[in-house]
Scaffold this active site. Structure first.
Site, PDB file in Angstrom:
ATOM      1  NE  ARG A 100      -4.103  -1.909   0.365  1.00 59.10           N
ATOM      2  CZ  ARG A 100      -4.102  -3.195   0.007  1.00 59.10           C
ATOM      3  NH1 ARG A 100      -3.048  -3.717  -0.589  1.00 59.10           N
ATOM      4  NH2 ARG A 100      -5.161  -3.956   0.224  1.00 59.10           N
TER       5      ARG A 100
ATOM      6  CB  SER B  70      -8.591  -1.575   4.204  1.00 62.33           C
ATOM      7  OG  SER B  70      -8.933  -2.841   3.755  1.00 62.33           O
TER       8      SER B  70
ATOM      9  CD  GLU C 249      -5.641   0.760   2.254  1.00 56.91           C
ATOM     10  OE1 GLU C 249      -5.507  -0.333   2.804  1.00 56.91           O
ATOM     11  OE2 GLU C 249      -6.427   0.960   1.313  1.00 56.91           O
TER      12      GLU C 249
HETATM   13  N1  EPU Z   1     -11.046 -10.319  10.495  1.00 57.49           N
HETATM   14  C1  EPU Z   1     -11.785 -10.362  11.659  1.00 57.49           C
HETATM   15  N2  EPU Z   1     -12.752  -9.398  11.839  1.00 57.49           N
HETATM   16  C2  EPU Z   1     -12.986  -8.435  10.940  1.00 57.49           C
HETATM   17  C3  EPU Z   1     -12.224  -8.403   9.753  1.00 57.49           C
HETATM   18  C4  EPU Z   1     -11.250  -9.365   9.547  1.00 57.49           C
HETATM   19  O1  EPU Z   1     -11.592 -11.213  12.513  1.00 57.49           O
HETATM   20  O2  EPU Z   1     -13.884  -7.614  11.194  1.00 57.49           O
HETATM   21  C5  EPU Z   1     -10.039 -11.368  10.249  1.00 57.49           C
HETATM   22  C6  EPU Z   1     -10.516 -12.309   9.141  1.00 57.49           C
HETATM   23  O3  EPU Z   1     -11.310 -13.347   9.661  1.00 57.49           O
HETATM   24  C7  EPU Z   1      -9.234 -12.810   8.569  1.00 57.49           C
HETATM   25  C8  EPU Z   1      -8.287 -11.646   8.755  1.00 57.49           C
HETATM   26  O4  EPU Z   1      -8.860 -10.792   9.724  1.00 57.49           O
HETATM   27  O5  EPU Z   1      -8.745 -13.910   9.317  1.00 57.49           O
HETATM   28  C9  EPU Z   1      -8.023 -10.896   7.474  1.00 57.49           C
HETATM   29  O6  EPU Z   1      -9.254 -10.425   6.942  1.00 57.49           O
HETATM   30  P1  EPU Z   1      -9.538 -10.379   5.362  1.00 57.49           P
HETATM   31  O7  EPU Z   1      -9.098 -11.640   4.731  1.00 57.49           O
HETATM   32  O8  EPU Z   1     -10.949  -9.934   5.199  1.00 57.49           O
HETATM   33  O9  EPU Z   1      -8.553  -9.304   4.795  1.00 57.49           O
HETATM   34  P2  EPU Z   1      -8.160  -7.907   5.378  1.00 57.49           P
HETATM   35  O10 EPU Z   1      -6.825  -8.002   6.028  1.00 57.49           O
HETATM   36  O11 EPU Z   1      -9.269  -7.401   6.200  1.00 57.49           O
HETATM   37  C10 EPU Z   1      -6.950  -7.135   3.164  1.00 57.49           C
HETATM   38  C11 EPU Z   1      -6.853  -5.864   2.394  1.00 57.49           C
HETATM   39  C12 EPU Z   1      -8.091  -5.678   1.529  1.00 57.49           C
HETATM   40  C13 EPU Z   1      -8.154  -6.847   0.560  1.00 57.49           C
HETATM   41  C14 EPU Z   1      -8.206  -8.153   1.377  1.00 57.49           C
HETATM   42  C15 EPU Z   1      -8.116  -9.358   0.481  1.00 57.49           C
HETATM   43  C16 EPU Z   1      -5.490  -4.328   3.645  1.00 57.49           C
HETATM   44  C17 EPU Z   1      -5.455  -3.147   4.526  1.00 57.49           C
HETATM   45  N3  EPU Z   1      -6.700  -4.744   3.293  1.00 57.49           N
HETATM   46  O12 EPU Z   1      -8.075  -7.011   4.044  1.00 57.49           O
HETATM   47  O13 EPU Z   1      -7.922  -4.486   0.780  1.00 57.49           O
HETATM   48  O14 EPU Z   1      -9.303  -6.759  -0.265  1.00 57.49           O
HETATM   49  O15 EPU Z   1      -7.082  -8.230   2.279  1.00 57.49           O
HETATM   50  O16 EPU Z   1      -6.823  -9.445  -0.050  1.00 57.49           O
HETATM   51  O17 EPU Z   1      -4.439  -4.854   3.280  1.00 57.49           O
HETATM   52  C18 EPU Z   1      -8.384  -2.154   0.746  1.00 57.49           C
HETATM   53  O18 EPU Z   1      -7.165  -1.973   0.794  1.00 57.49           O
HETATM   54  O19 EPU Z   1      -9.196  -1.194   0.713  1.00 57.49           O
HETATM   55  C19 EPU Z   1      -8.907  -3.515   0.800  1.00 57.49           C
HETATM   56  C20 EPU Z   1     -10.210  -3.775   0.871  1.00 57.49           C
END
Ligand code: EPU
Length: 350
Positions: free
Chosen positions: A176, A250, A346
């Site tokens: 990012r 995010s 972000e």
């Molecule tokens: N989780 C929770 N509670 C929540 C959200 C997430 O427990 O409310 C846990 C999930 O269960 C999972 C872990 O956190 O074990 C990661 O969650 P997720 O796979 O949904 O991905 P993320 O880390 O929340 C990142 C990116 C997203 C991207 C997804 C998929 C960042 C900051 N965000 O989200 O990017 O779509 O992975 O690759 O890196 C964005 O940048 O705007 C964005 C949406």
């Protein structure tokens, strides 16, 4: 690959004065800009850079406004990039080279590459924003970042009007992040981005949710289309549509911490998702940390935490940028207090 040639200025851009930026940021925050220039051509961009009426005022480059949090009125000129066009610019034995003009919708551009039979960008379907904004924070999702398919970009230096080509090594892409958020922040306006899309596709389906979605859809033969459809379905389920609920995806980056801190936290919180990084550090799931602090679905005034994904802050209706920032600060403080981890926003705050 030759960059764009700049033509002499012929047409004048549309410049509005004292205009609300509410339609131009996906949080739907209502702030005023002293000026807003709609730039549909390089010609118009040159004209506005040379316009004596707008010399010496701050300038702000705006694409889809999907990674921006306005917390106050902007006293200068907003340059809204509306350059359109997409084309195959080259091809060799290994790859095709596809160029998108900066004002193209990112999602439409990705779907266009897939319709041409090209692969590489499918995991990045449905990310809001424009082609020109995509390199600024090296957008990424489901195991792919644009740096993986990036060839080059053309950008105008705002101070001089000079066109410059940036190759991969010039951009300092990281999670990012890029040189355009760091050392060169605010200095360039991206005109177009060229992607190298390999003819021998390399599918990225390692992300658990993609595998599950492909299995549910009974996909037996992988294709860019099938993966894009899976990604689109996952994103529609988990993330709010900015057209319906103001948000910027995010709100925080997933924090990358020293291995020792990650290990100590995992000892205390075995369920904490932690992903080892090539440099030995660990990336933690910010959404999980925020969720554990009880923020999911909560709000402070008109700013809220999305009920299906704690990493996404939303405008519940009429929130100001300051309201959203206040909520973000409260979340950061509670995550720091509970886990000793600093969260970094972000979106760019302006
Ligand atoms: N989780 C929770 N509670 C929540 C959200 C997430 O427990 O409310 C846990 C999930 O269960 C999972 C872990 O956190 O074990 C990661 O969650 P997720 O796979 O949904 O991905 P993320 O880390 O929340 C990142 C990116 C997203 C991207 C997804 C998929 C960042 C900051 N965000 O989200 O990017 O779509 O992975 O690759 O890196 C964005 O940048 O705007 C964005 C949406």
């Amino acid at each position: 690959m030759t960059p764009f040639a700049l033509e002499p200025p012929l047409s004048q851009p549309l410049i509005e004065s004292n205009v609300s930026l509410k339609p131009f940021n996906t949080f739907g925050v209502d702030v005023q800009a002293a000026g807003l220039a709609h730039l549909a051509s390089l010609d118009e961009l040159r004209a506005v850079l040379a316009d004596p009426a707008w010399q010496g005022v701050p300038r702000l480059v705006l694409g889809g406004g999907s990674n921006m949090l306005f917390t106050r009125d902007f006293p200068g000129l907003v340059l809204r990039v509306e350059l359109q066009g997409r084309t195959k610019v080259d091809e060799d034995a290994q790859a095709v080279y596809a160029r998108g003009m900066a004002g193209e919708s990112w999602h439409d551009f990705v779907q266009w590459t897939i319709a041409q039979g090209w692969a590489g960008l499918e995991n990045l379907s449905l990310i809001p924003g424009t082609v020109g904004a995509s390199p600024i924070q090296n957008i990424g999702a489901y195991g792919v970042e644009i740096k993986d398919c990036f060839h080059s970009l053309d950008a105008i230096e705002l101070a001089t009007g000079q066109l410059r080509q940036f190759l991969l090594a010039d951009c300092a892409f990281a999670y990012r992040d890029s040189v355009f958020k760091g050392a060169l922040a605010g200095r360039y306006l991206v005109v177009s981005v060229t992607f190298r899309l390999p003819k021998q596709p390399c599918w990225h389906t390692g992300y658990g949710e993609i595998q599950q979605e492909l299995a549910t859809r009974q996909v037996t033969e992988l294709s860019a289309r099938a993966i894009a459809d899976a990604v689109i379905a996952i994103r529609r389920r988990k993330l709010p549509d900015p057209a319906e609920i103001g948000n910027a995806g995010s709100f925080f980056k997933n924090p990358v911490v020293e291995a020792s801190l990650a290990a100590a936290l995992r000892e205390r919180f075995p369920a904490l998702p932690a992903y080892p990084q090539p440099d030995g550090r660990s990336k933690l799931a910010a959404g999980w940390l925020i969720d554990q602090c009880g923020w999911k679905g909560r709000s402070l005034g008109a700013a809220g935490v999305y009920e299906k994904q704690a990493l996404v802050l939303v405008n519940c209706g009429g929130a100001s940028g300051a309201d959203i920032w206040r909520l973000a600060e409260a979340i950061r403080a509670s995550v720091y207090e509970r886990f000793g981890v600093e969260l970094e926003p972000e979106p760019v705050r302006c």
